[in-house]
Design an enzyme around this catalytic site. Sequence first.
Site, PDB file in Angstrom:
ATOM      1  N   SER A  54      23.190  62.178 -24.388  1.00 12.08           N
ATOM      2  CA  SER A  54      22.559  61.440 -23.292  1.00 12.08           C
ATOM      3  C   SER A  54      22.186  62.398 -22.164  1.00 12.08           C
ATOM      4  O   SER A  54      23.050  63.137 -21.676  1.00 12.08           O
ATOM      5  CB  SER A  54      23.501  60.368 -22.744  1.00 12.08           C
ATOM      6  OG  SER A  54      22.936  59.762 -21.592  1.00 12.08           O
ATOM      7  N   VAL A  59      26.473  68.266 -19.467  1.00 13.29           N
ATOM      8  CA  VAL A  59      26.117  69.284 -20.456  1.00 13.29           C
ATOM      9  C   VAL A  59      24.721  68.991 -21.016  1.00 13.29           C
ATOM     10  O   VAL A  59      23.905  69.896 -21.190  1.00 13.29           O
ATOM     11  CB  VAL A  59      27.170  69.366 -21.584  1.00 13.29           C
ATOM     12  CG1 VAL A  59      26.739  70.345 -22.670  1.00 13.29           C
ATOM     13  CG2 VAL A  59      28.526  69.788 -21.009  1.00 13.29           C
ATOM     14  N   CYS A  60      24.429  67.719 -21.275  1.00 12.88           N
ATOM     15  CA  CYS A  60      23.116  67.347 -21.813  1.00 12.88           C
ATOM     16  C   CYS A  60      22.011  67.651 -20.815  1.00 12.88           C
ATOM     17  O   CYS A  60      20.937  68.132 -21.193  1.00 12.88           O
ATOM     18  CB  CYS A  60      23.091  65.871 -22.181  1.00 12.88           C
ATOM     19  SG  CYS A  60      24.294  65.404 -23.447  1.00 12.88           S
ATOM     20  N   ALA A  61      22.265  67.369 -19.551  1.00 15.17           N
ATOM     21  CA  ALA A  61      21.278  67.671 -18.512  1.00 15.17           C
ATOM     22  C   ALA A  61      21.034  69.167 -18.435  1.00 15.17           C
ATOM     23  O   ALA A  61      19.881  69.620 -18.363  1.00 15.17           O
ATOM     24  CB  ALA A  61      21.755  67.128 -17.166  1.00 15.17           C
ATOM     25  N   THR A  64      18.988  70.326 -21.483  1.00 17.49           N
ATOM     26  CA  THR A  64      17.586  69.925 -21.394  1.00 17.49           C
ATOM     27  C   THR A  64      16.856  70.757 -20.336  1.00 17.49           C
ATOM     28  O   THR A  64      15.735  71.224 -20.577  1.00 17.49           O
ATOM     29  CB  THR A  64      17.479  68.422 -21.098  1.00 17.49           C
ATOM     30  OG1 THR A  64      18.194  67.710 -22.125  1.00 17.49           O
ATOM     31  CG2 THR A  64      16.037  67.960 -21.083  1.00 17.49           C
TER      32      THR A  64
END
Length: 166
Positions: A54, A59-61, A64
Amino acid sequence: MVQVTFNGDPVTLVGTAIKVGDEAPDFNVLSTDLGQVTLSDFKDNVKLISVVPSVDTGVCATQTKRFNEEAEKLGDVQVLTVSMDLPFAQNRWTESNDIQNLKILSDHRDADFGKKYGVLIKELRLLSRSVFVVDKNNQVSYVQYVNEVTDHPDYDAVIDHIKNKM
């Protein structure tokens, strides 16, 4: 079979793990405007496919944003980020984070990408963190399944692969 944990607990991945040399499976996902997107839409490009649970998590941010920054330097490489987030949330997130160099795609409707790439977490209906590089002929040239979903991928290994092999 790929062994993955989420916060230290083992999880079950649905689908077949992709290996270097495999033909990349085509998939159906949604763009932020709800349009259908497939792998074949990017047939003339090398594809860096960054998979995150998500974009609304730290970590995902970071993942990305990092690949968004790298995309400018990679030339003829289409960077795609795939998550289970709703397209509306993805659109809001990309606008608020000035994401302009990659396409963010949602697998929420059918989990088609997750199943075909072996990254759908059965227990959570999220995608397991991973990175794939697919050449212009749709052959997989690089695979990185991150063993602990909450860890970062090896960004340098992905970028070095693209710069040295593609």
